[in-house]
Design an enzyme around this catalytic site. Sequence first.
Site, short mmCIF file in Angstrom:
data_model
loop_
_atom_site.label_atom_id
_atom_site.label_comp_id
_atom_site.label_asym_id
_atom_site.label_seq_id
_atom_site.Cartn_x
_atom_site.Cartn_y
_atom_site.Cartn_z
N ASP A 229 0.82 -1.20 0.00
CA ASP A 229 0.00 0.00 0.00
C ASP A 229 0.86 1.26 0.00
O ASP A 229 1.92 1.31 0.62
CB ASP A 229 -0.90 -0.02 1.25
CG ASP A 229 -1.80 1.17 1.36
OD1 ASP A 229 -2.60 1.38 0.44
OD2 ASP A 229 -1.69 1.91 2.36
N GLU B 188 1.08 -0.47 -5.15
CA GLU B 188 0.18 0.64 -5.40
C GLU B 188 1.05 1.89 -5.38
O GLU B 188 1.36 2.43 -4.31
CB GLU B 188 -0.91 0.74 -4.34
CG GLU B 188 -1.91 1.85 -4.64
CD GLU B 188 -2.50 2.49 -3.40
OE1 GLU B 188 -3.52 3.18 -3.54
OE2 GLU B 188 -1.94 2.34 -2.30
#
EC number: 2.4.1.18
Length: 728
Positions: free
Chosen positions: A405, A458
Site C-alpha cells: 500500500d 500501489e
Amino acid sequence: MSSRIDRDVINALIAGHFADPFSVLGMHQTQAGLEVRALLPDATDVWVIEPKTGRKVGKLECLDARGFFCGVLPRRKNFFRYQLAVTWHGQQNLIDDPYRFGPLIQEMDAWLLSEGTHLRPYETLGAHADTMDGVTGTRFSVWAPNARRVSVVGQFNYWDGRRHPMRLRKESGIWELFIPGAHNGQLYKFELLDANGNLRIKADPYAFEAQMRPETASMICGLPEKVTPSEERQKANQFDAPISIYEVHLGSWRRHTDNNFWLSYRELADQLVPYAKWMGFTHLELLPVNEHPFDGSWGYQPTGLYAPTRRFGTRDDFRYFINAAHAAGLNVILDWVPGHFPSDEFSLAEFDGTHLYEHSDPREGYHQDWNTLIYNYGRREVSNYLVGNALYWMERFGIDALRVDAVASMIYRDYSRKEGEWIPNEFGGRENLEAIEFLRNTNRIIGEQVPGAVSMAEESTDFSGVTRPPETGGLGFWYKWNLGWMHDTLDYMKLDPVYRQYHHDKLTFGMLYNHTENFVLPLSHDEVVHGKKSILDRMPGDAWQKFANLRAYYGWMWAFPGKKLLFMGNEFAQGREWNHDASLDWHLLEGGDNWHHGVQRLVRDLNHTYRHHKALHELDFDAYGFEWLVVDDNERSVLIFVRRDKAGNEIIVASNFTPVPRHDYRFGINQPGRWREILNTDSMHYHGSNTGNGGVVHSDEIESHGRQHSLNLTLPPLATIWLMREGE
C-alpha cells in the site's frame, strides 16, 4: 543468610527500577555457600525443593516484606535443578524459578538480529512455547534497547510487573525471559520502564494473535506450520497467466442479516470462496487483515502486523479460510502496510521511550494525511521486522502475493508535504533512499525465499522501474497498479457520449507507456468511497445507458493489456458507495432477473472467456500481444484492437462508446477468415439491446486501414464485442 544483597538493590528490584534481575535472582555461588534468591510478592513461605525426590533442601528467609526471599542451601556446593514451594494466601504452589535458566537467544541469532539480516526474526522474537531443561513454558523476547527495565506481564502473574523482569542482552538490545507454566491462549504484554523513567505497557510487536479492539493485549500462540506452495499456485502468479483479482473487505462483503454482525473466517470460507470461484476470478485480494484498533481504517493502520484480526475468528480460522481458497483454485493476495503505523500508546510509538520504530523528526516520521507514524527504514532492526513479516505471511499462511500500500508515500520524502515540511536525503534529493532500499531488499528476499510468490505495488507516481529488477535500478516488484489508466478511463467514461470524441486520447494514451511496467488494471475500493460515487453511478445517461456504459467499459478493461482487479460489489453494479460498516447490497440480486444480474453474468463470462483464451493474457507485457486496428476514429468514438498470443492467434476487440449503433463498419484485419463473436456486452443475456452480428462473420478481400482484408461489422451501441478467428 546472605549479607551481600544491598538494600538499595532490593528496593530497586521491588520498585521495578533494576535492569539486571539475573544478577540478583536465581541461584548464585557466594562466600556463604550456594544461595537462592527470589522475588515473590505476597508470598509468606518459600522452600527450595529437589525435583527428583520432592525433598525440601532449604528454606528461604523473607528479607523484605514486599516479597524478597533469600537463603543459603546447606551442604550444597554445585548448581542443580530446583523448584520453589511457595505459600500464597495459605495455599502452597510448586513453581519453577524463571531465574534459573540461562540465556535464550543464540549468539548467531542475536548477531543477525542486530545486523538486520535475520530473515525470520519472528522465530526468535515474541512469545514462543518451549521446553527448557524438562520444563514447559514460554520464552519471551522483545527489542527495546533504550528501556531501563522490561517485564512480562500477563494472566500468569496478575499483570504485575514486579514478578517477571527480563534479562537484557546488551549486544542486541533484546530483553528475554523464559516463564515456566505460561502457555498458549494466555494474554500478555510487556511493561517497560522507558528511557525517560516513564512506565509503558506495550503489546508485543511480534504477537501471533492479539485481542480484538477495544482490548489490546497480545496472546501466546504457537508459530503456525509452514505452508508448501503448490506448482499450480506458483504458475497462477506468472506474467503469462490469466490474473483476475476480486478485491474484498472481509468485514463488509456480506454480514448476518439479523444483527449486521461480521461473517467469520470459516463462514467466509463457505460463502465467499465458492462465490469467487463461480464468478471465475483467479485471485482473492484481502484488504489488510492485520490486527488494527480502528474499523474505519479498513485495516490500513495496523498495530498487530503478525496477528490476523480477531474480528472474524482465530488465527487457525484464518488459515482455514486460506486453505479453502487454495482448494478452490484461488490464489490469495494480502494488502500489506509497511509504510506507516498508528500512534496508539499500546503499539510501536515511542516503544522504549525513544523513537525506536519511527523517525524522531516529524518531517520524516509523521504522516500528516493519516495522522500516523512512518517507519525508520534506515534502522536495520526496523527493516528486519518488516521484511520478516512479509516472509511470515507467505511461508506460514501460504499467502501468494503481497500488495504494498501507498508506495509513493514511502519513496518520496516530500509526499503530500509543502516546502519546509520535509528533509532532503543526503544528496539533497526528495527520494527516501532508505525506503527504496528496503523495498528492493524485501522483493529480492521474497524472490529468493518463496518461489512463485510475487509482490504488487500501489504506486501513484511515474517513478521509473517499479517492476524492474533491483540490480537494474528498479524496485523489484512483479506488478504495479496502473492508476493512470484507471483515472483516464474513468474520466472518459463519465463524459456524456457526445463529448467523448474530444477526449479520445483518454483511452489510447495508456498504450504509450503500457510496456514500461507490468501493470494491473485496478478498479479498487479507493474508487467507490469519499464521495466519488459507485462505478455505476459515474456512468452518464439514464438507467439503461448507465448499465450499457458500465458493460462496455468492463468489456474494454478485460481485453486491454494488464491483469485485472475489481472491488467487491462492482461485479453486480452496486449503485451506492461502499460502506465498511454494512454488507454489500445483495438484495439487488433478489427477485426477478434485472440489470444487476446482467452485469454479474457479464463479469462471470468475461472472467471465464479471458481465462480460456491465451491471446487475452499470455502477452500482456509484450508489444507483440497488442496491435491497434482502429485508433483514430474519435468522431464515432470507436476503438478496435487485436490481442495476440505467442502462437499468433488473435482476438479482435471492438468498442463503440456512443449510443448510436454503427452498421456496416468496415476495418482492416491481419488474418482473413471466419470470425465468431464470442462476447457482446450488448447481448440480451446481459440486458442489452441484443444488437450484434449473428454469431459469425466472414472477412472480405477489401482493403481497409492499410490492410488487404477487412471485416464489415455492426457495432452495438455503448458496447464492446470480442471476436475469435475460427478458420479460413
